[in-house]
Design an enzyme around this catalytic site. Structure first.
Site, PDB file in Angstrom:
ATOM      1  N   THR A 519      49.794 -44.826 -13.039  1.00 31.66           N
ATOM      2  CA  THR A 519      50.888 -44.322 -13.944  1.00 31.66           C
ATOM      3  C   THR A 519      51.425 -42.929 -13.765  1.00 31.66           C
ATOM      4  O   THR A 519      51.669 -42.339 -14.890  1.00 31.66           O
ATOM      5  CB  THR A 519      50.168 -44.552 -15.284  1.00 31.66           C
ATOM      6  OG1 THR A 519      49.620 -45.738 -15.639  1.00 31.66           O
ATOM      7  CG2 THR A 519      51.123 -44.307 -16.635  1.00 31.66           C
ATOM      8  N   HIS A 520      51.949 -42.640 -12.500  1.00 28.57           N
ATOM      9  CA  HIS A 520      52.248 -41.762 -12.184  1.00 28.57           C
ATOM     10  C   HIS A 520      53.718 -41.476 -11.771  1.00 28.57           C
ATOM     11  O   HIS A 520      54.160 -41.428 -10.843  1.00 28.57           O
ATOM     12  CB  HIS A 520      51.511 -40.790 -11.191  1.00 28.57           C
ATOM     13  CG  HIS A 520      50.002 -40.840 -11.386  1.00 28.57           C
ATOM     14  ND1 HIS A 520      49.137 -40.784 -10.358  1.00 28.57           N
ATOM     15  CD2 HIS A 520      49.325 -40.951 -12.465  1.00 28.57           C
ATOM     16  CE1 HIS A 520      47.781 -40.641 -10.674  1.00 28.57           C
ATOM     17  NE2 HIS A 520      48.045 -40.814 -11.961  1.00 28.57           N
ATOM     18  N   LEU A 521      54.585 -41.740 -13.045  1.00 31.83           N
ATOM     19  CA  LEU A 521      55.891 -41.874 -13.016  1.00 31.83           C
ATOM     20  C   LEU A 521      56.396 -40.383 -13.084  1.00 31.83           C
ATOM     21  O   LEU A 521      55.978 -39.847 -13.968  1.00 31.83           O
ATOM     22  CB  LEU A 521      56.424 -42.751 -13.869  1.00 31.83           C
ATOM     23  CG  LEU A 521      55.826 -44.152 -13.918  1.00 31.83           C
ATOM     24  CD1 LEU A 521      56.025 -44.938 -15.348  1.00 31.83           C
ATOM     25  CD2 LEU A 521      56.308 -45.293 -12.930  1.00 31.83           C
TER      26      LEU A 521
END
Ligand SMILES: Cc1cc2nc3c(=O)[nH]c(=O)nc-3n(C[C@H](O)[C@H](O)[C@H](O)COP(=O)(O)OP(=O)(O)OC[C@H]3O[C@@H](n4cnc5c(N)ncnc54)[C@H](O)[C@@H]3O)c2cc1C
Ligand code: SF4
Length: 593
Positions: A519-521
């Protein structure tokens, strides 16, 4: 007509990691702070006590703590000429919801960046020449240096009781830690977590190949600890139900286990849940925010006046709110003009599966969210990129998250096995105790045609346009992963395994939105040195509307090999200091354009 509430000093959109930090810092400065959180109130003792907390079907499969994608989601397309479609099932990334945000159910991998990553363009131009950076690669410097951020990294780690071992203390290399890290002013607050058997094998193999392994820093406390806010944190028991879950042991750092016990008691702090902010309100000049408008639990529109507006809503939501509110000029990939939505990036991950000889017993159910062994020899610019022809790298680690029965009990890597039946069972049984994975968390550069905008077709439950992602993998990242995959295969082979199976995407393959990768946007409200190249300045203050500040990974000009929260929290504390010491005395731009 909207209901109008009394004015507050500060309104924050969202109460996750950045909201909790800013709430703490600004109430301490004497301000009245209101957090509007669209989700439910959440606490460890009421929401995730044992054994309720360890329900894989509920939390990992059905995503009980995540955003309801039927009400609000994003749309996704690969290129500017494609039509985007909605993301209706959590796959590639997971969006948090409720008090604590994604920080309630994250893993706890808590890294600092390598100094050169914050000066990405100037570092590469100086070392390799201007031509080394492709024309469509729109990477840039953050506008703040590692040295400036160091005290704030240090404080975040203390708040979160991060376990680990320093490798570079005030410029002196010390044994046992990561010798490649930037200089730290202090040791980690808690000692490293104990390696599981698989981590000790990987550690030895990395060393044998010539790399520099170190205990991965983890916001899973290894021993009892009291943080600077006076909150007590207990040691992790390696329960294996970490990411996607609240920690019933109060060991994984979350806003609930580190900050909220103090913040929620403060008289000048209030949180209103079930409050979905739909826009930031501006005055007639468009240069000053007057507050926000939100939809309350009864579906009513409420106007909340405030002197300061902080967007602490997570990367995607921050960018969407800026676009919905008309703050800053939207980015146009054709002309290259505008900044809001620019430099959207993600991470490009892969891994190496190592199958050890029969009889090996890893006991994978003993797991933590973030503890294990890592190495940085192939991260950022720690190796010579000149002959390799790509920019970036990866943080590499072996972390044993757990051995849960549904999603963590895989079949034998590299074999085609049916999805059910006795053959499937036999394969799971064979693989379970003797397989390990070395994860490669790869950086992704920013590109001219990867960006965020409002979707022209799809709307959320309140009738507002969804955020549209335009992104696909590029050749640069394909080359990076291929190179690192080959290097890591050597580490796998050094373990004398039965086999090594690489899980590395082919260069040219497209983003598979169905498969979780992180979830590393990042990006979309990037920081920089001028209003022309960024949305916010080094203090995360909007260039266009100086009483709006934007927190979270939306500020990153490109993605990095590390997990983002170390930098996210350091930037928040850095911003808080500037608000407290400069802005409150003289409200206005903290950096002159
Ligand atoms: C499963 C998982 C594992 C992860 N593991 C790691 C890890 O190991 N290491 C790491 O560095 N990072 C990890 N991350 C990422 C990490 O959780 C985020 O970087 C961090 O939580 C970001 O903090 P934030 O304050 O920006 O957003 P969040 O913590 O997500 O908080 C944002 C809050 O804003 C609320 N909100 C959003 N829109 C609105 C609106 N319009 N109105 C009102 N409220 C709103 C949301 O409901 C949410 O509560 C992980 C994420 C997930 C999902
Ligand atoms: S692994 Fe440790 S930190 Fe994670 S949820 Fe279990 S006890 Fe908490």
């Amino acid at each position: 007509m909207a209901i109008k509430k009394d004015k507050v000093d500060v309104v924050m959109v969202g109460l996750g990691w950045t909201g909790a930090i800013m709430g703490m810092e600004l109430t301490e400065a004497g301000l009245n702070v209101l957090a509007l959180e669209r989700g439910d109130m959440r606490d460890t003792n009421t929401d995730t006590p044992y054994p309720k907390a360890v329900d894989e079907l509920k939390y990992s499969v059905r995503g009980a703590l995540f955003q309801d994608l039927s009400r609000e989601t994003v749309t996704i397309r690969y290129g500017v000429a494609d039509v985007a479609v909605p993301y209706r099932q959590h796959g590639s990334f997971l969006l948090g919801d409720g008090v604590g945000g994604a920080g309630f159910h994250w893993n706890g991998m808590m890294y600092r960046n390598l100094p050169e990553e914050l000066e990405m363009r100037s570092h590469h131009e100086q070392k390799y020449g201007k031509k080394f950076i492709p024309e469509d690669m729109t990477i840039q410097d953050h506008g703040v240096t590692y040295k400036e951020l160091e005290p704030f990294y240090d404080f975040s780690e203390k708040v979160m009781a991060v376990s680990g071992k320093a490798g570079n203390l005030n410029g002196k290399i010390v044994a046992g830690g990561n010798p490649l890290e930037g200089a730290r002013s202090d040791e980690f607050p808690t000692k490293p977590l104990t390696y599981q058997y698989s981590a000790s094998l990987v550690e030895k193999a990395m060393r044998d190949v010539g790399y520099h392994p170190y205990p991965a820093p983890a916001a899973n406390a290894s021993e009892p600890y009291t943080n600077p806010y006076g909150v007590r944190i207990g040691p992790c028991n390696y329960c294996g139900f970490c990411e996607n879950y609240g920690c019933y042991m109060y060991s994984k750092a979350s806003p609930q286990t580190t900050i909220l016990p103090v913040l929620l008691k403060r008289k000048n702090f209030e949180v209103r849940t079930k409050a979905q902010v739909i826009k930031v309100n501006l005055d007639a000049s468009g240069k000053r925010a007057t507050g926000v408008t939100y939809i309350d639990a009864q579906g009513r529109e409420v106007e909340q006046p405030a002197d300061l507006v902080l967007l602490t809503a997570f990367q995607t939501h921050n960018v969407r709110l800026l676009l919905l509110s008309g703050i800053g000029k939207p980015y146009d990939p054709v002309t290259g003009e505008g900044v809001v939505g620019k430099n959207f990036a993600y991470q490009y991950n892969g891994g190496i599966n190592v199958v050890m000889p029969k009889g090996t017993q890893f006991n994978p159910f003993i797991g933590t969210g973030a503890g294990g062994v890592g190495m940085d020899d192939l991260n950022a610019d720690q190796f010579d990129h000149g002959p390799l022809g790509f920019i970036g790298g990866a943080s590499i680690r072996h972390v044993r998250y757990g051995g849960r029965p549904i999603k963590q009990a895989g079949t034998m890597p590299g074999e085609k096995v049916p999805n059910w039946g006795s053959e499937w069972k036999g394969s799971v049984q064979d693989a379970y105790q003797r397989t390990l994975t070395i994860g490669i968390s790869g950086s992704v550069m920013a590109y001219r045609d990867c960006y965020l905008s409002l979707d022209p077709t799809y709307k959320d439950a309140n009738g507002q346009p969804l955020l549209r992602m335009t992104l696909n993998w590029k050749e640069n990242e394909g080359k990076m992963l291929t190179h690192i995959g080959n290097e890591m295969e050597k580490v796998g082979q050094a373990m004398n395994p039965e086999k090594v199976v690489k899980a590395i995407r082919k260069t040219g393959s497209s983003w598979d939105t169905r498969v979780y990768q992180s979830t590393h946007l990042t990006g979309g409200a990037i920081m920089g040195t001028t209003p022309k190249n960024s949305v916010v300045n080094k203090y995360l203050q909007s260039w266009d509307v100086p009483n709006v500040f934007v927190y979270g990974a939306s500020a990153f000009p490109q993605n990095m090999g590390y997990n983002p929260t170390g930098l996210v929290t350091a930037l928040a504390y850095h911003s808080a200091k500037a608000i407290r010491e400069q802005y409150l005395k003289n409200p206005g731009p903290l950096v002159q354009a």
